[in-house]
Design an enzyme around this catalytic site. Structure first.
Site, PDB file in Angstrom:
ATOM      1  N   PHE A 242      48.360  23.369  33.707  1.00 33.06           N
ATOM      2  CA  PHE A 242      48.647  22.527  32.540  1.00 33.06           C
ATOM      3  C   PHE A 242      49.751  21.512  32.879  1.00 33.06           C
ATOM      4  CE2 PHE A 242      51.540  22.881  28.618  1.00 33.06           C
ATOM      5  CZ  PHE A 242      51.090  21.698  28.056  1.00 33.06           C
TER       6      PHE A 242
ATOM      7  N   VAL B 288      50.956  29.744  47.412  1.00 33.18           N
ATOM      8  CA  VAL B 288      52.308  29.376  47.864  1.00 33.18           C
ATOM      9  C   VAL B 288      53.162  30.587  48.229  1.00 33.18           C
ATOM     10  CG1 VAL B 288      52.407  27.188  46.592  1.00 33.18           C
ATOM     11  CG2 VAL B 288      53.227  29.297  45.487  1.00 33.18           C
TER      12      VAL B 288
ATOM     13  N   ALA C 260      60.612  24.669  38.565  1.00 36.91           N
ATOM     14  CA  ALA C 260      60.226  24.907  37.167  1.00 36.91           C
ATOM     15  C   ALA C 260      60.736  26.283  36.772  1.00 36.91           C
ATOM     16  CB  ALA C 260      58.712  24.851  37.021  1.00 36.91           C
TER      17      ALA C 260
ATOM     18  N   TYR D 267      58.114  38.231  35.175  1.00 39.93           N
ATOM     19  CA  TYR D 267      58.232  36.770  35.071  1.00 39.93           C
ATOM     20  C   TYR D 267      59.711  36.365  35.033  1.00 39.93           C
ATOM     21  CZ  TYR D 267      57.384  32.102  32.987  1.00 39.93           C
ATOM     22  OH  TYR D 267      57.337  30.751  32.703  1.00 39.93           O
TER      23      TYR D 267
HETATM   24  P1  NAD Z   1      49.521  27.128  34.245  1.00 41.65           P
HETATM   25  O1  NAD Z   1      49.061  28.536  34.377  1.00 41.65           O
HETATM   26  O2  NAD Z   1      48.634  26.166  33.530  1.00 41.65           O
HETATM   27  O3  NAD Z   1      49.863  26.489  35.666  1.00 41.65           O
HETATM   28  C1  NAD Z   1      50.340  27.232  36.743  1.00 41.65           C
HETATM   29  C2  NAD Z   1      49.536  26.832  37.970  1.00 41.65           C
HETATM   30  O4  NAD Z   1      50.070  27.507  39.113  1.00 41.65           O
HETATM   31  C3  NAD Z   1      48.063  27.222  37.863  1.00 41.65           C
HETATM   32  O5  NAD Z   1      47.245  26.127  38.207  1.00 41.65           O
HETATM   33  C4  NAD Z   1      47.927  28.353  38.881  1.00 41.65           C
HETATM   34  O6  NAD Z   1      46.623  28.448  39.416  1.00 41.65           O
HETATM   35  C5  NAD Z   1      48.988  27.987  39.898  1.00 41.65           C
HETATM   36  N1  NAD Z   1      49.477  29.123  40.694  1.00 41.65           N
HETATM   37  C6  NAD Z   1      49.970  30.299  40.232  1.00 41.65           C
HETATM   38  N2  NAD Z   1      50.334  31.080  41.264  1.00 41.65           N
HETATM   39  C7  NAD Z   1      50.069  30.381  42.411  1.00 41.65           C
HETATM   40  C8  NAD Z   1      50.225  30.640  43.794  1.00 41.65           C
HETATM   41  N3  NAD Z   1      50.728  31.805  44.239  1.00 41.65           N
HETATM   42  N4  NAD Z   1      49.863  29.681  44.696  1.00 41.65           N
HETATM   43  C9  NAD Z   1      49.356  28.497  44.263  1.00 41.65           C
HETATM   44  N5  NAD Z   1      49.172  28.192  42.951  1.00 41.65           N
HETATM   45  C10 NAD Z   1      49.527  29.132  42.041  1.00 41.65           C
HETATM   46  O7  NAD Z   1      50.956  27.194  33.514  1.00 41.65           O
HETATM   47  P2  NAD Z   1      51.906  26.019  33.034  1.00 41.65           P
HETATM   48  O8  NAD Z   1      52.188  26.220  31.600  1.00 41.65           O
HETATM   49  O9  NAD Z   1      51.415  24.718  33.522  1.00 41.65           O
HETATM   50  O10 NAD Z   1      53.250  26.396  33.810  1.00 41.65           O
HETATM   51  C11 NAD Z   1      53.640  25.724  34.997  1.00 41.65           C
HETATM   52  C12 NAD Z   1      55.045  26.123  35.384  1.00 41.65           C
HETATM   53  O11 NAD Z   1      55.952  25.798  34.319  1.00 41.65           O
HETATM   54  C13 NAD Z   1      55.202  27.625  35.661  1.00 41.65           C
HETATM   55  O12 NAD Z   1      56.087  27.788  36.749  1.00 41.65           O
HETATM   56  C14 NAD Z   1      55.841  28.141  34.387  1.00 41.65           C
HETATM   57  O13 NAD Z   1      56.639  29.271  34.637  1.00 41.65           O
HETATM   58  C15 NAD Z   1      56.684  26.953  33.944  1.00 41.65           C
HETATM   59  N6  NAD Z   1      56.941  26.963  32.499  1.00 41.65           N
HETATM   60  C16 NAD Z   1      55.979  26.563  31.605  1.00 41.65           C
HETATM   61  C17 NAD Z   1      56.263  26.595  30.249  1.00 41.65           C
HETATM   62  C18 NAD Z   1      55.279  26.129  29.227  1.00 41.65           C
HETATM   63  O14 NAD Z   1      55.594  26.151  28.019  1.00 41.65           O
HETATM   64  N7  NAD Z   1      54.109  25.649  29.573  1.00 41.65           N
HETATM   65  C19 NAD Z   1      57.498  27.072  29.802  1.00 41.65           C
HETATM   66  C20 NAD Z   1      58.424  27.504  30.735  1.00 41.65           C
HETATM   67  C21 NAD Z   1      58.148  27.418  32.090  1.00 41.65           C
END
Ligand code: NAD
Ligand code: UDP
Length: 319
Positions: free
Chosen positions: A11, A57, A119, A150
């Site tokens: 996302f 990663v 992030a 987490y």
């Molecule tokens: P998301 O699940 O849509 O995106 C995370 C992406 O990381 C996915 O495409 C997933 O396939 C990829 N991924 C996960 N583990 C992986 C690995 N080992 N190797 C390669 N790719 C991997 O979630 P998001 O909401 O887009 O969150 C993205 C980042 O932002 C995360 O680190 C999350 O902790 C942080 N975050 C998001 C929010 C929010 O409200 N959306 C809030 C706080 C923090």
């Protein structure tokens, strides 16, 4: 710049790809699709400034050529135990992405002399005892609680990031992201916005967990991305909260979604399926972001939901 974005098919990662390509940079996307989708980056397939590698990663990362900046966004992010893509059901992968993944990215940053942006999350504050949360609050996290996979991975990620900055002089930055929503969220990941907006568009009652008196502060994705990019372009090293400070109860949030979508089906209160550790209050203090980055959100909830609806309708086959 040539910028590596991990979690590029997620996302937030996919929106960052779009924004930074728009700013004229070259982007290297990395993702293993564990919670993201190739659909989120399909529109970039023929973009000469976008390269993509399907990689985990948590393993050693090799990226050919120069890397000027790294945005480490790869991690499962949904806390819903009922969702296959929630971190309750991906506990080891979540810890590895936050710990080993961050360490690997920092290794690349050190070798390449890159600006590194982590992030991080409001979850590092756990179930906060101070309100609103400012960056100097150290948090209230149970290291063996169910959310710890987490929260503690992100806390370690912040610590190792600061260690690389202080010990190796790497040019690091940390964004603490508060609840963010918008197009390209996974409709099935069980977070509040996907669950409730999907239910509203299908004319179903919205599932509010517990009494719905727990609060959150929801930020539209474009505002968040704007704050992150400002942090990337700055030389700040200490953590910065980015989120929308307008706090509301989850019940108020659900009622707003029913009002905006015109859903007459109302609300169903459900037993809170999450652990007792569902944080009770959450609101960012964004004073630092305002002062250092001259940033604050511009999109209010009504507009943000309206801008999210077309994506959800398309995914639900209602468009
Ligand atoms: P998301 O699940 O849509 O995106 C995370 C992406 O990381 C996915 O495409 C997933 O396939 C990829 N991924 C996960 N583990 C992986 C690995 N080992 N190797 C390669 N790719 C991997 O979630 P998001 O909401 O887009 O969150 C993205 C980042 O932002 C995360 O680190 C999350 O902790 C942080 N975050 C998001 C929010 C929010 O409200 N959306 C809030 C706080 C923090
Ligand atoms: N929530 C809810 N109904 C749902 C999904 C979530 O009431 O269908 C609540 C959840 O209990 C939490 C809040 O909404 O209090 C935000 O949940 P989300 O999964 O978006 O993320 P969190 O802020 O808990 O990390």
């Amino acid at each position: 710049m040539r910028i590596l974005i991990t979690g590029a098919a997620g996302f937030l990662g996919s929106h960052l790809c779009d924004r930074l390509l728009g700013d004229g940079h070259d982007i290297i996307g990395v993702d293993n699709f564990i919670t993201g989708s190739p659909d989120n980056i399909a529109h970039l397939a023929n973009n000469e400034k976008f390269e993509f590698y399907k990689r985990d990663v948590s393993n050693y990362i090799f990226v050919p050529g120069q890397v000027d900046a790294i945005l480490h966004f790869a991690s499962p992010a949904s806390p819903n135990p009922q969702s296959k893509s929630g971190y309750f059901n991906l506990p080891i992968q979540t810890m590895k992405a936050g710990a080993l993944g961050t360490h690997n990215c920092l290794g690349v940053a050190r070798r390449e002399g890159s600006r590194f942006l982590l992030a991080s999350t409001s979850e590092i504050y756990g179930d906060p005892e101070v309100h609103p949360q400012s960056e100097n609050y150290p948090g209230n996290v149970d290291p063996i609680g169910e959310r710890a996979v987490y929260d503690e991975a992100k806390r370690f990620a912040e610590s190792v990031t600061m260690a690389y900055h202080r010990f190796h002089g790497v040019n690091t930055s940390i964004v603490r992201i508060f609840n963010t929503y918008g197009p390209r969220m996974d409709l099935e990941d069980g977070r509040a916005l996907p669950n409730l907006l999907k239910q509203a568009l299908l004319g179903q009652p919205l599932t509010v967990y517990g009494t719905g008196s727990q609060t959150r502060s929801f930020c539209f994705v474009d505002d968040l991305v704007d704050g992150i990019v400002k942090l990337l372009y700055s030389d700040e090293h200490l953590p910065v909260n980015i989120g929308n400070p307008v706090e509301m109860s989850v019940l108020e949030f659900a009622e707003a979604i029913n009002r905006i979508t015109g859903n007459p089906a109302g609300i169903t209160f459900m037993e809170n399926a999450r652990s007792a550790r569902d944080p009770q209050r959450r609101q960012p203090d964004i004073s630092r972001a305002k002062e250092i980055l001259n940033w604050e959100p511009k999109v209010d909830l009504d507009e943000g939901i309206r801008r999210t609806i077309p994506f959800f309708k398309q995914k639900l086959g209602l468009a």
